[in-house]
Design an enzyme around this catalytic site. Structure first.
Site, PDB file in Angstrom:
ATOM      1  CD  GLU A 163     140.261 -18.009  53.316  1.00 41.75           C
ATOM      2  OE1 GLU A 163     140.743 -18.225  54.460  1.00 41.75           O
ATOM      3  OE2 GLU A 163     140.111 -18.653  52.357  1.00 41.75           O
ATOM      4  CG  HIS A 215     138.622 -19.874  49.210  1.00 42.61           C
ATOM      5  ND1 HIS A 215     139.432 -20.730  49.763  1.00 42.61           N
ATOM      6  CD2 HIS A 215     137.452 -20.484  48.891  1.00 42.61           C
ATOM      7  CE1 HIS A 215     139.057 -21.870  49.584  1.00 42.61           C
ATOM      8  NE2 HIS A 215     137.933 -21.697  49.037  1.00 42.61           N
ATOM      9  CG  HIS A 237     142.474 -24.570  47.958  1.00 40.91           C
ATOM     10  ND1 HIS A 237     142.727 -23.697  46.831  1.00 40.91           N
ATOM     11  CD2 HIS A 237     142.252 -23.541  48.984  1.00 40.91           C
ATOM     12  CE1 HIS A 237     142.763 -22.332  47.289  1.00 40.91           C
ATOM     13  NE2 HIS A 237     142.224 -22.270  48.492  1.00 40.91           N
ATOM     14  CG  ASP A 275     143.095 -18.943  47.718  1.00 41.00           C
ATOM     15  OD1 ASP A 275     141.818 -19.104  47.806  1.00 41.00           O
ATOM     16  OD2 ASP A 275     144.107 -19.669  48.300  1.00 41.00           O
TER      17      ASP A 275
END
Length: 227
Positions: free
Chosen positions: A204, A207, A139, A146
């Site tokens: 995740e 993500h 990020h 996301d």
């Protein structure tokens, strides 16, 4: 040729950036606004751009601009989403692909300043779900998204294994003990993203990292300073 010039610039930057007082990492590995502006003058094709200006139909639900997140407080002053230009162009292809299926994209987070990653880690030092500030996050490079899927007719999110930022095993990208519809929706998202240059992370389902993330340095630039 542009990318060769950019790489040479990065080498110079890493060896000449003035020392700053980051707690977990040397400042030579994190670009501030001035260094970033110098870099994009060399190669403007790698600049951060605002996603909804390139993909007008995209839905933003920027959780860190609210208290509805695992930190339970507002972490961003603006509800905006940025990413590197090549990332956004690839995401635009994803959006076009999904549109043929009656689906769209909802974004929870994209570029994240490095300083915010430090705050996440200091409150929740679980590197299964929070990036280690000694390495930084994708990020922070402007190379992670996301996201989830929405039904374009209803505007509602598709059923997924968990909500965003769930620190549970069910959030795993390959967790199997789930209703069939949730698995199908998760796998559809994975396959479309993979087809356009993104890879999901193991813990995740929401993500996705851009495959070329290693070519971009960490950034610590507030949203308000990005032009």
């Amino acid at each position: 040729m542009k990318h060769l010039i950019t790489c040479l610039f990065l080498v110079i930057f890493y060896h000449s950036a003035p020392a700053q007082h980051y707690k977990y990492i040397d400042s030579s590995k994190v670009m501030d606004l001035k260094s970033y502006q110098q870099q994009i003058k060399v190669d403007p094709d790698i600049r951060l751009v605002e996603i909804n200006k390139y993909i007008p139909g995209i839905v933003l639900d920027i959780r860190y601009a609210t208290a509805n997140n695992f930190m339970h407080r507002k972490m961003y002053q603006q509800a905006r989403a940025f990413a590197r230009l090549p990332v956004v162009l690839a995401l635009k292809e994803v959006e076009a692909d999904l549109k043929t299926r009656g689906l769209g994209i909802k974004i929870y987070d994209a570029y994240r300043p490095y300083a915010v990653t430090v705050k996440f880690y200091e409150e929740t030092p679980d590197t299964n779900y929070v990036a280690d500030p000694r390495k930084g996050s994708k990020h922070n490079r402007g190379c992670a998204i996301d996201m989830s899927l929405i039904d374009l007719k209803t505007g509602k999110e598709l059923d997924m294994p968990t909500g965003f930022d769930s620190f549970s095993k069910k959030a795993g990208a390959n967790y199997a003990d789930l209703p069939k519809q949730e698995i199908d929706n998760r796998e559809l998202l994975k396959s479309v993203m993979a087809a356009h240059g993104f890879r999901v992370i193991a813990t995740e389902w929401w993500h996705y990292d851009f495959n070329g993330w290693a070519n971009y340095p960490l950034l610590d630039i507030p949203f308000s300073e990005i032009q």
